[in-house]
Design a protein around this motif. Structure first.
Motif, PDB file in Angstrom:
ATOM      1  N   TYR A 116       0.840  -1.195   0.000  1.00 36.99           N
ATOM      2  CA  TYR A 116       0.000   0.000   0.000  1.00 36.99           C
ATOM      3  C   TYR A 116       0.876   1.247   0.000  1.00 36.99           C
ATOM      4  CZ  TYR A 116      -4.022  -2.870   1.358  1.00 36.99           C
ATOM      5  OH  TYR A 116      -5.020  -3.816   1.394  1.00 36.99           O
ATOM      6  N   ARG A 117       0.378   2.300  -0.614  1.00 38.32           N
ATOM      7  CA  ARG A 117       0.926   3.628  -0.376  1.00 38.32           C
ATOM      8  C   ARG A 117       0.285   4.163   0.906  1.00 38.32           C
ATOM      9  NH1 ARG A 117      -0.834   7.262  -3.952  1.00 38.32           N
ATOM     10  NH2 ARG A 117      -2.457   5.899  -4.738  1.00 38.32           N
ATOM     11  N   PHE A 118       0.946   5.058   1.596  1.00 37.78           N
ATOM     12  CA  PHE A 118       0.372   5.548   2.834  1.00 37.78           C
ATOM     13  C   PHE A 118       0.792   6.987   3.114  1.00 37.78           C
ATOM     14  CE2 PHE A 118       4.567   4.348   4.290  1.00 37.78           C
ATOM     15  CZ  PHE A 118       4.848   5.249   5.310  1.00 37.78           C
ATOM     16  N   VAL A 179      -1.006  25.978  22.230  1.00 35.55           N
ATOM     17  CA  VAL A 179      -0.420  24.638  22.135  1.00 35.55           C
ATOM     18  C   VAL A 179       0.453  24.562  20.880  1.00 35.55           C
ATOM     19  CG1 VAL A 179      -0.900  22.173  21.952  1.00 35.55           C
ATOM     20  CG2 VAL A 179      -2.426  23.647  23.290  1.00 35.55           C
ATOM     21  N   LYS A 180       1.619  23.983  21.029  1.00 32.47           N
ATOM     22  CA  LYS A 180       2.531  23.767  19.906  1.00 32.47           C
ATOM     23  C   LYS A 180       3.009  22.318  19.947  1.00 32.47           C
ATOM     24  CE  LYS A 180       7.164  24.895  18.233  1.00 32.47           C
ATOM     25  NZ  LYS A 180       8.407  25.647  18.513  1.00 32.47           N
ATOM     26  N   ILE A 181       2.807  21.596  18.845  1.00 31.55           N
ATOM     27  CA  ILE A 181       3.230  20.192  18.761  1.00 31.55           C
ATOM     28  C   ILE A 181       4.040  20.003  17.482  1.00 31.55           C
ATOM     29  CG2 ILE A 181       2.494  17.784  18.634  1.00 31.55           C
ATOM     30  CD1 ILE A 181      -0.109  18.598  20.010  1.00 31.55           C
ATOM     31  N   ASP A 182       5.286  19.593  17.628  1.00 26.56           N
ATOM     32  CA  ASP A 182       6.112  19.270  16.466  1.00 26.56           C
ATOM     33  C   ASP A 182       5.804  17.840  16.023  1.00 26.56           C
ATOM     34  OD1 ASP A 182       7.487  21.749  16.458  1.00 26.56           O
ATOM     35  OD2 ASP A 182       8.786  21.038  18.085  1.00 26.56           O
ATOM     36  N   TYR A 183       5.614  17.657  14.730  1.00 24.73           N
ATOM     37  CA  TYR A 183       5.287  16.330  14.226  1.00 24.73           C
ATOM     38  C   TYR A 183       5.898  16.152  12.836  1.00 24.73           C
ATOM     39  CZ  TYR A 183       1.679  18.372  11.173  1.00 24.73           C
ATOM     40  OH  TYR A 183       1.024  19.098  10.208  1.00 24.73           O
ATOM     41  N   ALA A 184       5.758  14.949  12.297  1.00 32.60           N
ATOM     42  CA  ALA A 184       6.294  14.631  10.971  1.00 32.60           C
ATOM     43  C   ALA A 184       5.169  14.231  10.027  1.00 32.60           C
ATOM     44  CB  ALA A 184       7.313  13.501  11.065  1.00 32.60           C
ATOM     45  N   GLN A 185       5.282  14.680   8.783  1.00 30.52           N
ATOM     46  CA  GLN A 185       4.403  14.217   7.710  1.00 30.52           C
ATOM     47  C   GLN A 185       5.189  13.153   6.940  1.00 30.52           C
ATOM     48  OE1 GLN A 185       1.162  15.218   6.613  1.00 30.52           O
ATOM     49  NE2 GLN A 185       1.348  13.539   5.138  1.00 30.52           N
ATOM     50  N   ILE A 186       4.696  11.914   6.978  1.00 26.26           N
ATOM     51  CA  ILE A 186       5.396  10.805   6.324  1.00 26.26           C
ATOM     52  C   ILE A 186       4.533  10.270   5.191  1.00 26.26           C
ATOM     53  CG2 ILE A 186       6.536   8.582   6.630  1.00 26.26           C
ATOM     54  CD1 ILE A 186       6.642   9.135   9.620  1.00 26.26           C
ATOM     55  N   GLU A 187       5.112  10.155   4.015  1.00 25.28           N
ATOM     56  CA  GLU A 187       4.442   9.540   2.878  1.00 25.28           C
ATOM     57  C   GLU A 187       5.365   8.483   2.305  1.00 25.28           C
ATOM     58  OE1 GLU A 187       3.403  12.635   0.177  1.00 25.28           O
ATOM     59  OE2 GLU A 187       1.877  13.493   1.501  1.00 25.28           O
ATOM     60  N   GLY A 188       4.777   7.434   1.752  1.00 28.20           N
ATOM     61  CA  GLY A 188       5.629   6.385   1.205  1.00 28.20           C
ATOM     62  C   GLY A 188       4.844   5.152   0.819  1.00 28.20           C
ATOM     63  N   ALA A 189       5.535   4.020   0.859  1.00 26.28           N
ATOM     64  CA  ALA A 189       4.914   2.735   0.519  1.00 26.28           C
ATOM     65  C   ALA A 189       5.364   1.697   1.544  1.00 26.28           C
ATOM     66  CB  ALA A 189       5.318   2.298  -0.884  1.00 26.28           C
ATOM     67  N   LEU A 190       4.487   0.722   1.780  1.00 24.63           N
ATOM     68  CA  LEU A 190       4.785  -0.323   2.761  1.00 24.63           C
ATOM     69  C   LEU A 190       4.268  -1.662   2.279  1.00 24.63           C
ATOM     70  CD1 LEU A 190       1.900  -1.099   4.307  1.00 24.63           C
ATOM     71  CD2 LEU A 190       2.326   1.058   5.453  1.00 24.63           C
ATOM     72  N   ALA A 212      -4.854  15.043  19.747  1.00 25.35           N
ATOM     73  CA  ALA A 212      -4.749  16.297  18.991  1.00 25.35           C
ATOM     74  C   ALA A 212      -4.878  16.046  17.495  1.00 25.35           C
ATOM     75  CB  ALA A 212      -3.422  16.988  19.290  1.00 25.35           C
ATOM     76  N   GLY A 213      -5.293  14.837  17.131  1.00 23.16           N
ATOM     77  CA  GLY A 213      -5.543  14.528  15.724  1.00 23.16           C
ATOM     78  C   GLY A 213      -4.362  13.984  14.949  1.00 23.16           C
ATOM     79  N   LEU A 214      -3.377  13.410  15.652  1.00 27.37           N
ATOM     80  CA  LEU A 214      -2.210  12.811  15.004  1.00 27.37           C
ATOM     81  C   LEU A 214      -2.266  11.291  15.137  1.00 27.37           C
ATOM     82  CD1 LEU A 214       0.521  15.296  16.276  1.00 27.37           C
ATOM     83  CD2 LEU A 214      -0.600  15.287  14.041  1.00 27.37           C
ATOM     84  N   GLY A 215      -1.503  10.598  14.291  1.00 23.95           N
ATOM     85  CA  GLY A 215      -1.375   9.147  14.430  1.00 23.95           C
ATOM     86  C   GLY A 215      -2.240   8.297  13.534  1.00 23.95           C
ATOM     87  N   LEU A 216      -3.107   8.898  12.718  1.00 24.46           N
ATOM     88  CA  LEU A 216      -3.985   8.135  11.833  1.00 24.46           C
ATOM     89  C   LEU A 216      -3.282   7.875  10.511  1.00 24.46           C
ATOM     90  CD1 LEU A 216      -6.664   6.958  10.778  1.00 24.46           C
ATOM     91  CD2 LEU A 216      -7.450   9.302  10.389  1.00 24.46           C
ATOM     92  N   MET A 217      -3.080   6.598  10.164  1.00 25.07           N
ATOM     93  CA  MET A 217      -2.443   6.242   8.901  1.00 25.07           C
ATOM     94  C   MET A 217      -3.483   6.115   7.799  1.00 25.07           C
ATOM     95  SD  MET A 217       0.012   2.985   7.855  1.00 25.07           S
ATOM     96  CE  MET A 217       1.540   3.649   8.530  1.00 25.07           C
ATOM     97  N   HIS A 218      -3.237   6.795   6.690  1.00 26.24           N
ATOM     98  CA  HIS A 218      -4.123   6.780   5.523  1.00 26.24           C
ATOM     99  C   HIS A 218      -3.517   5.832   4.494  1.00 26.24           C
ATOM    100  CE1 HIS A 218      -5.670   9.362   1.882  1.00 26.24           C
ATOM    101  NE2 HIS A 218      -6.180   8.146   1.918  1.00 26.24           N
ATOM    102  N   LEU A 219      -4.215   4.719   4.197  1.00 31.43           N
ATOM    103  CA  LEU A 219      -3.738   3.729   3.236  1.00 31.43           C
ATOM    104  C   LEU A 219      -4.382   3.944   1.890  1.00 31.43           C
ATOM    105  CD1 LEU A 219      -3.778   0.352   5.213  1.00 31.43           C
ATOM    106  CD2 LEU A 219      -1.826   1.855   4.769  1.00 31.43           C
ATOM    107  N   MET A 220      -3.580   3.737   0.823  1.00 33.82           N
ATOM    108  CA  MET A 220      -4.072   3.881  -0.554  1.00 33.82           C
ATOM    109  C   MET A 220      -3.525   2.745  -1.396  1.00 33.82           C
ATOM    110  SD  MET A 220      -3.053   7.900  -0.657  1.00 33.82           S
ATOM    111  CE  MET A 220      -1.662   7.543   0.436  1.00 33.82           C
ATOM    112  N   THR A 221      -4.343   2.222  -2.288  1.00 33.16           N
ATOM    113  CA  THR A 221      -3.889   1.149  -3.176  1.00 33.16           C
ATOM    114  C   THR A 221      -3.165   1.745  -4.373  1.00 33.16           C
ATOM    115  OG1 THR A 221      -6.052   1.164  -4.243  1.00 33.16           O
ATOM    116  CG2 THR A 221      -5.681  -0.449  -2.525  1.00 33.16           C
TER     117      THR A 221
END
Length: 221
Positions: A116-118, A179-190, A212-221
């Motif tokens: 999947y792409r994610f 509130v300030k939260i540092d996070y990463a935007q990750i895109e790729g394939a798995l 705070a709305g982080l941590g949800l992985m979006h999967l794509m075919t």
């Protein structure tokens, strides 16, 4: 935009020729591990911050984000709108929701070897305990985040194939507190490596600050 998408087809054939019946009675039907989720977009007033949206959603599901019932993330284009993934059907909308899409049932296949792409917005970092308080020290560089994900991936049930990491900052005000939260935007394939572990992580989310709305992985075919 659906958070998950999958496709599955099968067919059988039967022909009669010269008095003989040539048929394919059935294919061996393998039990393919799947994850069933319900997806929707819920809109609150434009000024609604993610922590306040989380409180509304937690009232609906009776649990906090990341505890198995739901995860969510902010819409990048419309203020106050949040994409929500739940493991159980919706029973009602949040009390203060302005509008919401009808939940869409999605079934994603999780057989070992599927690719999947994610996309993933995640706060990854070191946990420090000071007395009774837990403090998160987010990773500050792309290299640290990529190293964390590669080191954790097999435990989470997948193998990363390609990764593109960029560092971001989430800022909002909640009850007059900034509130300030540092996070990463990750895109790729798995590639799926261990279906049950991956299914668990998809339901419970990745990293910290899921409320705070982080941590949800979006999967794509």
């Amino acid at each position: 935009m659906a958070l998950f998408s999958s496709k599955r087809t099968s067919r059988g054939t039967q022909t009669r020729r010269s008095g003989f019946i040539h048929s394919v009675l059935s294919f061996t039907r393998l039990e393919i591990p799947v994850l069933e989720v319900f997806e929707t977009a819920v809109a609150f007033a434009p000024e609604t911050d993610p922590v306040s949206a989380h409180s509304e959603l937690a009232e609906v599901f009776g649990q906090k984000a990341g505890e198995g019932e739901f995860l969510f993330r902010a819409d990048s284009t419309i203020a106050g709108r949040f994409w929500v993934q739940s493991a159980t059907p919706w029973t009602r909308w949040p009390a203060s929701a302005v509008s919401a899409l009808e939940p869409k049932r999605c079934v994603v296949q999780l057989a070992e070897g599927l690719m999947y792409r994610f996309a993933l917005q995640v706060c990854a970092g070191r946990v420090k305990i000071a007395g009774n308080e837990k403090k998160i020290e987010p990773y500050a560089t792309r290299e640290d985040v990529e190293a964390w994900l590669r080191a954790s991936a097999l435990r989470y049930g997948f193998t990363p194939l390609m990764l593109d990491v960029s560092m971001q900052t989430l800022r909002f005000a909640h009850k007059a507190q900034k509130v300030k939260i540092d996070y990463a935007q990750i895109e790729g394939a798995l590639e799926v490596a261990e279906p049950e572990s991956f299914k668990y992580r998809l339901c419970h989310g990745f990293g910290h600050h899921r409320r705070a709305g982080l941590g949800l992985m979006h999967l794509m075919t």
